[in-house]
Design a protein around this motif. Sequence first.
Motif, PDB file in Angstrom:
ATOM      1  N   ALA A  62      -6.736 -44.467  -6.773  1.00 21.00           N
ATOM      2  CA  ALA A  62      -5.305 -44.405  -7.069  1.00 21.00           C
ATOM      3  C   ALA A  62      -4.763 -45.782  -7.462  1.00 21.00           C
ATOM      4  O   ALA A  62      -3.823 -45.890  -8.239  1.00 21.00           O
ATOM      5  CB  ALA A  62      -4.547 -43.856  -5.864  1.00 21.00           C
ATOM      6  N   SER A  63      -5.388 -46.842  -6.956  1.00 22.21           N
ATOM      7  CA  SER A  63      -4.967 -48.216  -7.258  1.00 22.21           C
ATOM      8  C   SER A  63      -5.266 -48.617  -8.697  1.00 22.21           C
ATOM      9  O   SER A  63      -4.793 -49.641  -9.169  1.00 22.21           O
ATOM     10  CB  SER A  63      -5.684 -49.190  -6.324  1.00 22.21           C
ATOM     11  OG  SER A  63      -7.082 -49.216  -6.624  1.00 22.21           O
ATOM     12  N   GLY A  64      -6.100 -47.820  -9.380  1.00 20.62           N
ATOM     13  CA  GLY A  64      -6.495 -48.147 -10.736  1.00 20.62           C
ATOM     14  C   GLY A  64      -7.893 -48.738 -10.816  1.00 20.62           C
ATOM     15  O   GLY A  64      -8.478 -48.808 -11.893  1.00 20.62           O
ATOM     16  N   HIS A  65      -8.456 -49.185  -9.686  1.00 14.17           N
ATOM     17  CA  HIS A  65      -9.832 -49.697  -9.673  1.00 14.17           C
ATOM     18  C   HIS A  65     -10.771 -48.557 -10.049  1.00 14.17           C
ATOM     19  O   HIS A  65     -10.614 -47.436  -9.584  1.00 14.17           O
ATOM     20  CB  HIS A  65     -10.182 -50.232  -8.280  1.00 14.17           C
ATOM     21  CG  HIS A  65     -11.614 -50.629  -8.155  1.00 14.17           C
ATOM     22  ND1 HIS A  65     -12.107 -51.802  -8.645  1.00 14.17           N
ATOM     23  CD2 HIS A  65     -12.665 -49.976  -7.605  1.00 14.17           C
ATOM     24  CE1 HIS A  65     -13.403 -51.861  -8.407  1.00 14.17           C
ATOM     25  NE2 HIS A  65     -13.771 -50.773  -7.771  1.00 14.17           N
ATOM     26  N   GLU A  66     -11.737 -48.854 -10.893  1.00 19.73           N
ATOM     27  CA  GLU A  66     -12.680 -47.819 -11.289  1.00 19.73           C
ATOM     28  C   GLU A  66     -14.060 -48.413 -11.495  1.00 19.73           C
ATOM     29  O   GLU A  66     -14.230 -49.622 -11.602  1.00 19.73           O
ATOM     30  CB  GLU A  66     -12.208 -47.073 -12.531  1.00 19.73           C
ATOM     31  CG  GLU A  66     -12.020 -47.920 -13.757  1.00 19.73           C
ATOM     32  CD  GLU A  66     -11.445 -47.107 -14.901  1.00 19.73           C
ATOM     33  OE1 GLU A  66     -12.124 -46.179 -15.379  1.00 19.73           O
ATOM     34  OE2 GLU A  66     -10.315 -47.410 -15.324  1.00 19.73           O
ATOM     35  N   GLY A  67     -15.049 -47.535 -11.511  1.00 20.81           N
ATOM     36  CA  GLY A  67     -16.419 -47.963 -11.713  1.00 20.81           C
ATOM     37  C   GLY A  67     -17.348 -46.770 -11.723  1.00 20.81           C
ATOM     38  O   GLY A  67     -16.906 -45.625 -11.819  1.00 20.81           O
ATOM     39  N   ASP A  68     -18.620 -47.051 -11.613  1.00 17.89           N
ATOM     40  CA  ASP A  68     -19.637 -46.010 -11.591  1.00 17.89           C
ATOM     41  C   ASP A  68     -20.458 -46.141 -10.318  1.00 17.89           C
ATOM     42  O   ASP A  68     -20.644 -47.248  -9.802  1.00 17.89           O
ATOM     43  CB  ASP A  68     -20.560 -46.147 -12.812  1.00 17.89           C
ATOM     44  CG  ASP A  68     -19.789 -45.936 -14.101  1.00 17.89           C
ATOM     45  OD1 ASP A  68     -19.256 -44.837 -14.289  1.00 17.89           O
ATOM     46  OD2 ASP A  68     -19.706 -46.892 -14.895  1.00 17.89           O
ATOM     47  N   MET A  69     -20.963 -45.024  -9.820  1.00 19.31           N
ATOM     48  CA  MET A  69     -21.766 -45.015  -8.610  1.00 19.31           C
ATOM     49  C   MET A  69     -22.762 -43.863  -8.710  1.00 19.31           C
ATOM     50  O   MET A  69     -22.557 -42.917  -9.470  1.00 19.31           O
ATOM     51  CB  MET A  69     -20.871 -44.838  -7.368  1.00 19.31           C
ATOM     52  CG  MET A  69     -21.568 -44.977  -6.054  1.00 19.31           C
ATOM     53  SD  MET A  69     -22.392 -46.584  -5.941  1.00 19.31           S
ATOM     54  CE  MET A  69     -23.203 -46.411  -4.377  1.00 19.31           C
ATOM     55  N   CYS A  70     -23.814 -43.954  -7.929  1.00 19.74           N
ATOM     56  CA  CYS A  70     -24.786 -42.858  -7.894  1.00 19.74           C
ATOM     57  C   CYS A  70     -24.137 -41.634  -7.241  1.00 19.74           C
ATOM     58  O   CYS A  70     -23.279 -41.763  -6.373  1.00 19.74           O
ATOM     59  CB  CYS A  70     -26.054 -43.268  -7.150  1.00 19.74           C
ATOM     60  SG  CYS A  70     -25.823 -43.932  -5.501  1.00 19.74           S
ATOM     61  N   ARG A  71     -24.568 -40.456  -7.664  1.00 17.92           N
ATOM     62  CA  ARG A  71     -24.006 -39.215  -7.126  1.00 17.92           C
ATOM     63  C   ARG A  71     -24.455 -38.981  -5.695  1.00 17.92           C
ATOM     64  O   ARG A  71     -23.689 -38.463  -4.876  1.00 17.92           O
ATOM     65  CB  ARG A  71     -24.379 -38.039  -8.022  1.00 17.92           C
ATOM     66  CG  ARG A  71     -23.660 -38.135  -9.372  1.00 17.92           C
ATOM     67  CD  ARG A  71     -24.082 -37.079 -10.333  1.00 17.92           C
ATOM     68  NE  ARG A  71     -23.680 -35.751  -9.899  1.00 17.92           N
ATOM     69  CZ  ARG A  71     -23.938 -34.650 -10.586  1.00 17.92           C
ATOM     70  NH1 ARG A  71     -24.583 -34.715 -11.738  1.00 17.92           N
ATOM     71  NH2 ARG A  71     -23.557 -33.492 -10.131  1.00 17.92           N
ATOM     72  N   VAL A  72     -25.685 -39.309  -5.373  1.00 13.24           N
ATOM     73  CA  VAL A  72     -26.204 -39.351  -3.999  1.00 13.24           C
ATOM     74  C   VAL A  72     -27.149 -40.539  -3.931  1.00 13.24           C
ATOM     75  O   VAL A  72     -27.692 -40.976  -4.954  1.00 13.24           O
ATOM     76  CB  VAL A  72     -26.948 -38.058  -3.564  1.00 13.24           C
ATOM     77  CG1 VAL A  72     -26.020 -36.870  -3.530  1.00 13.24           C
ATOM     78  CG2 VAL A  72     -28.152 -37.782  -4.434  1.00 13.24           C
ATOM     79  N   GLY A  73     -27.345 -41.061  -2.739  1.00 11.58           N
ATOM     80  CA  GLY A  73     -28.245 -42.178  -2.605  1.00 11.58           C
ATOM     81  C   GLY A  73     -28.534 -42.495  -1.152  1.00 11.58           C
ATOM     82  O   GLY A  73     -27.977 -41.874  -0.240  1.00 11.58           O
TER      83      GLY A  73
END
Length: 141
Positions: A62-73
């Motif tokens: 909600a703060s606007g911070h974004e990125g990518d991450m693994c779906r599970v790990g």
Amino acid sequence: MAEIKTRPTDVSVDAFLDGVAHPARRADGITVRALMERVTGEPATMWGPSIVGFGSYHYRYASGHEGDMCRVGFSPRSANLVLYVGGFPEFEALLEKLGKHRRSKACLYLNKLADVDADVLEEIVRRTYAATEGVDHCTVC
């Protein structure tokens, strides 16, 4: 803005797991890798220096911070096997059936795989992976 360190790398997952000093944690890591590869159909990839991840999704807070991450790990750390799972409605109910564990908002901590029900763990992985399909916001952060 700070650089995001948890991102896919070219480091060998085999080499990383072979380098885990604790023999039981290494064996559990190898087992979890096989489980997650089978459930997700994705190859294991190193995310940052210590997370073995499967698939990826884009998140936006909600703060606007974004990125990518693994779906599970997971990460076979010295104190615990840490799994990055959750974010689906039935998570709490499945945790009640899982066996011995601790958790934080976005992590599941296992002392050893022998402490938990393998079928329940597999279902948690399956539902976490499904819950991140098309996600554009973090549901467990």
